[in-house]
Design an enzyme around this catalytic site. Sequence first.
Site, mmCIF file in Angstrom:
data_model
loop_
_atom_site.group_PDB
_atom_site.id
_atom_site.type_symbol
_atom_site.label_atom_id
_atom_site.label_comp_id
_atom_site.label_asym_id
_atom_site.label_seq_id
_atom_site.Cartn_x
_atom_site.Cartn_y
_atom_site.Cartn_z
ATOM 1 N N CYS A 67 -10.787 32.639 33.276
ATOM 2 C CA CYS A 67 -10.680 33.486 34.203
ATOM 3 C C CYS A 67 -10.882 35.164 32.535
ATOM 4 O O CYS A 67 -11.313 36.032 32.965
ATOM 5 C CB CYS A 67 -9.051 34.159 33.356
ATOM 6 S SG CYS A 67 -8.230 33.254 35.030
ATOM 7 N N GLU A 110 -3.002 26.256 43.108
ATOM 8 C CA GLU A 110 -3.060 25.172 43.039
ATOM 9 C C GLU A 110 -3.690 23.805 43.527
ATOM 10 O O GLU A 110 -3.677 24.085 45.484
ATOM 11 C CB GLU A 110 -2.066 23.994 41.995
ATOM 12 C CG GLU A 110 -1.326 24.816 40.780
ATOM 13 C CD GLU A 110 -0.562 23.611 40.246
ATOM 14 O OE1 GLU A 110 -0.152 24.302 38.688
ATOM 15 O OE2 GLU A 110 0.602 23.063 40.471
ATOM 16 N N ASN A 111 -4.662 23.087 43.725
ATOM 17 C CA ASN A 111 -4.599 22.033 44.164
ATOM 18 C C ASN A 111 -4.515 20.495 44.219
ATOM 19 O O ASN A 111 -4.659 20.404 42.862
ATOM 20 C CB ASN A 111 -5.806 22.258 45.174
ATOM 21 C CG ASN A 111 -6.958 21.819 46.149
ATOM 22 O OD1 ASN A 111 -7.107 20.279 46.343
ATOM 23 N ND2 ASN A 111 -7.519 22.436 46.701
ATOM 24 N N ALA A 112 -4.797 19.717 45.273
ATOM 25 C CA ALA A 112 -4.245 18.240 44.339
ATOM 26 C C ALA A 112 -5.553 18.144 43.401
ATOM 27 O O ALA A 112 -5.983 16.722 42.511
ATOM 28 C CB ALA A 112 -3.888 17.620 44.925
ATOM 29 N N GLU A 149 -5.621 35.607 37.495
ATOM 30 C CA GLU A 149 -6.302 36.190 36.923
ATOM 31 C C GLU A 149 -7.285 36.043 38.433
ATOM 32 O O GLU A 149 -8.543 37.823 38.856
ATOM 33 C CB GLU A 149 -6.386 36.481 35.779
ATOM 34 C CG GLU A 149 -5.434 36.488 34.545
ATOM 35 C CD GLU A 149 -4.848 35.032 34.297
ATOM 36 O OE1 GLU A 149 -4.871 34.692 32.942
ATOM 37 O OE2 GLU A 149 -5.081 34.282 35.116
ATOM 38 N N TYR A 196 -7.409 19.495 40.777
ATOM 39 C CA TYR A 196 -7.157 20.270 40.071
ATOM 40 C C TYR A 196 -8.426 21.360 39.945
ATOM 41 O O TYR A 196 -8.006 22.653 40.085
ATOM 42 C CB TYR A 196 -7.273 19.347 39.248
ATOM 43 C CG TYR A 196 -5.406 18.991 38.950
ATOM 44 C CD1 TYR A 196 -4.378 19.433 39.428
ATOM 45 C CD2 TYR A 196 -5.388 17.998 37.807
ATOM 46 C CE1 TYR A 196 -2.979 19.635 38.883
ATOM 47 C CE2 TYR A 196 -4.435 17.674 38.253
ATOM 48 C CZ TYR A 196 -2.749 18.750 38.619
ATOM 49 O OH TYR A 196 -1.902 17.954 38.490
ATOM 50 N N ASN A 225 -1.555 32.278 40.682
ATOM 51 C CA ASN A 225 -2.552 31.014 40.297
ATOM 52 C C ASN A 225 -1.919 30.235 42.018
ATOM 53 O O ASN A 225 -1.403 30.165 43.058
ATOM 54 C CB ASN A 225 -2.216 30.029 39.436
ATOM 55 C CG ASN A 225 -0.190 29.587 39.511
ATOM 56 O OD1 ASN A 225 0.469 30.135 39.205
ATOM 57 N ND2 ASN A 225 -0.078 28.381 38.863
ATOM 58 N N CYS A 249 -6.663 30.583 38.551
ATOM 59 C CA CYS A 249 -5.604 31.481 37.918
ATOM 60 C C CYS A 249 -5.657 32.475 38.782
ATOM 61 O O CYS A 249 -6.449 32.768 40.054
ATOM 62 C CB CYS A 249 -5.928 31.698 37.075
ATOM 63 S SG CYS A 249 -6.291 29.993 35.829
#
Length: 159
Positions: free
Chosen positions: A114, A63-65, A74, A67, A61, A72
Amino acid sequence: MKEINLTTKISVYLLEECTETEKKLIEAAKQATKNAYARYSNFKVGAALLLENGEVITGNNQENAAYPSGTCAERTAVFFANANYPDQTIIAIAVAAHHNGEFTKDVVTPCGACRQVLLEAETRYKAPIKILMYSNDKVYVASSIKSLLPLSFGDEMLK
């Protein structure tokens, strides 16, 4: 009124009951958690795909601020496989999650997005994808992604 009953068959294994190939795929998913970028949730997910040619592709995964801009594990793995090995059928996927310093006690399953992407891969390659969902205590095994998304949206809806 009419009712429809949907059922999903999930096999539950101890890790030592898995085949050697399944154990290697799970281990690759566990290793992939180490490179996850999970700055906000600290919930690190790794995925490992087994391709028809024997290649193992991993993803984690990111992530980013903002969201919704993250992705993910997968999907990271599937999109990489599709971009770099477009003619290789995905045979299986393993998923593992690491949180607060240890692998999860409960099995982590793919999110809805996913599942939809994995279902598209099953449709694309006309073959089921076995899914191995790891936890410290057990491994859930489903014979196909379709079994995790029984009322799915697919290409037949677009005709």
